[in-house]
Design a protein around this motif. Sequence first.
Motif, PDB file in Angstrom:
ATOM      1  N   PRO A 204       0.822  -1.226   0.000  1.00 26.75           N
ATOM      2  CA  PRO A 204       0.000   0.000   0.000  1.00 26.75           C
ATOM      3  C   PRO A 204       0.852   1.270   0.000  1.00 26.75           C
ATOM      4  N   GLU A 205       0.280   2.376  -0.485  1.00 22.84           N
ATOM      5  CA  GLU A 205       0.931   3.693  -0.464  1.00 22.84           C
ATOM      6  C   GLU A 205       0.129   4.576   0.496  1.00 22.84           C
ATOM      7  N   ASP A 206       0.731   5.594   0.994  1.00 22.81           N
ATOM      8  CA  ASP A 206       0.032   6.658   1.745  1.00 22.81           C
ATOM      9  C   ASP A 206      -0.826   6.161   2.895  1.00 22.81           C
ATOM     10  N   GLN A 207      -0.319   5.285   3.717  1.00 26.77           N
ATOM     11  CA  GLN A 207      -1.072   4.863   4.907  1.00 26.77           C
ATOM     12  C   GLN A 207      -0.978   5.950   5.972  1.00 26.77           C
ATOM     13  N   THR A 208      -2.023   6.080   6.749  1.00 31.46           N
ATOM     14  CA  THR A 208      -1.997   7.056   7.841  1.00 31.46           C
ATOM     15  C   THR A 208      -1.528   6.350   9.103  1.00 31.46           C
ATOM     16  N   PHE A 209      -0.450   6.858   9.712  1.00 30.77           N
ATOM     17  CA  PHE A 209       0.110   6.209  10.901  1.00 30.77           C
ATOM     18  C   PHE A 209      -0.801   6.420  12.110  1.00 30.77           C
ATOM     19  N   VAL A 210      -1.108   5.311  12.795  1.00 24.95           N
ATOM     20  CA  VAL A 210      -1.936   5.398  14.010  1.00 24.95           C
ATOM     21  C   VAL A 210      -1.058   4.991  15.192  1.00 24.95           C
ATOM     22  N   PRO A 211      -0.939   5.839  16.204  1.00 25.92           N
ATOM     23  CA  PRO A 211      -0.087   5.489  17.356  1.00 25.92           C
ATOM     24  C   PRO A 211      -0.560   4.193  18.029  1.00 25.92           C
ATOM     25  N   LEU A 212       0.379   3.483  18.639  1.00 24.85           N
ATOM     26  CA  LEU A 212       0.119   2.155  19.223  1.00 24.85           C
ATOM     27  C   LEU A 212      -1.110   2.141  20.136  1.00 24.85           C
ATOM     28  N   GLU A 213      -1.212   3.159  21.005  1.00 24.03           N
ATOM     29  CA  GLU A 213      -2.322   3.157  21.979  1.00 24.03           C
ATOM     30  C   GLU A 213      -3.695   3.345  21.312  1.00 24.03           C
ATOM     31  N   GLU A 214      -3.700   3.787  20.061  1.00 27.13           N
ATOM     32  CA  GLU A 214      -4.990   3.990  19.367  1.00 27.13           C
ATOM     33  C   GLU A 214      -5.327   2.857  18.394  1.00 27.13           C
ATOM     34  N   ARG A 215      -4.402   1.834  18.255  1.00 28.00           N
ATOM     35  CA  ARG A 215      -4.666   0.762  17.297  1.00 28.00           C
ATOM     36  C   ARG A 215      -5.516  -0.339  17.887  1.00 28.00           C
TER      37      ARG A 215
END
Length: 382
Positions: free
Chosen positions: A371-382
């Motif tokens: 995939p391209e352009d994924q939005t990073f989600v911090p660990l505590e929010e995954r």
Amino acid sequence: MADDLKKGLEGVLVAESQLSSIDGDAGRLIYRGYSIEDLAEGASYEEVLYLLWHGQLPDAGELESFTDAMVAERAVDDAILEAVRSLAEADETPMAALRTATSMLSAMESESDVDAEDAEASLRKGRRITAKIPTVLAAFERFRQGEEPVAPDPDLGHAANFLYMFTGEEPDDVAAETFDQALILHADHGLNASTFTAMVIGSTMADVYSSLTGGIGALSGPLHGGANQDVMEVLFEIEESHLDPRDWVEQATDEGRRIPGFGHRVYNVKDPRAKILQRRSEELAETGDDTWYEITTTIEDYLTEEKGLVEKGIAPNVDFYSGSVYYQLGIPIDTYTPIFAMSRAGGWIAHVLEYQRDNRLIRPRARYTGPEDQTFVPLEER
Ligand SMILES: CC(=O)SCCNC(=O)CCNC(=O)[C@H](O)C(C)(C)COP(=O)(O)OP(=O)(O)OC[C@H]1O[C@@H](n2cnc3c(N)ncnc32)[C@H](O)[C@@H]1OP(=O)(O)O
Ligand SMILES: O=C([O-])CC(=O)C(=O)O
């Protein structure tokens, strides 16, 4: 930059080499211009090593000094032998033990030969490793048989000395010659997977121990050198099944099983080395047990004549007949692939040194399909 994808690097040219050449349609193999048939018939493994490493066949004086230098390097340090003993006691396979011990050998390397960019030093190191591998392998076998290692015999050639250290008995002429021939046949084969692995490592200007350790790892797999052990296991399986080998093979191919010892990335016809080993297997069968020779030839005839595999370019490769030869020499089947490594060390060293003379880092690329352009989600929010 071209974007065509060459899966498995099939047919991709990555280097020039003067070492060996394969004509896959004619079934011809040469080392530096000499046919494999002539070398197997007339040379010794030591002469072939000299040819690969120094560019020409040695004269008598050159061979004598070269052989003396190899003989002088055969002994391995007690610390290595103790490590090999531990590996045997831990039930390690001989191939994995050889991989570990080859890497360990660098610990005993002399200070002056440490520079990986010094080609002369690398060749000396390569010679040392090639001289010591048989000692390591034989010691492993002795330890797992509950015996102590047998010291190398300076009066015996590379092949005969290995059999002597391995079994504790001096081999007869037939065994020594057959084994020497097997070493010659396995010494080099273009940019096969293990040689390419060794070259990739060498192209980073890593030391020759790293290249050889990597080469051994690559050779161990069942699609490459590991197939010689698999062939013998299949022969046992057929014998134990009490089936006609033709029926066994038909059933196996119907189930989608690959027949080990058949097929090759470069040969579309029978491997010339398999022809020579088949003759040796036949000769040994004439004076000993012909079971394995009979089963292998029956399988070959069936697959080529009745199943038409050869028309599809799938024919016996070097591994198909080497197993039955080694079996008749009394060698345990899990040592067949390490014996291949013992011989191929010569080719790995030759290719690494040849490549490093005009080195360029080997670094292909992959077509990215993620995939391209994924939005990073911090660990505590995954
Ligand atoms: C020293 C050496 O390394 S020699 C090789 C030792 N390895 C073996 O003997 C293992 C058995 N052989 C094989 O697996 C293969 O022939 C290899 C890996 C050596 C070469 O493979 P590749 O060139 O990549 O060919 P690939 O795997 O794409 O096979 C091409 C076709 O031939 C078939 N084929 C290849 N080898 C065999 C075999 N031994 N038995 C049955 N079919 C085979 C494949 O199923 C495939 O058929 P498909 O196109 O209908 O799917
Ligand atoms: O060339 C290959 O791909 C495999 C082979 O036969 C060898 O390494 O001897």
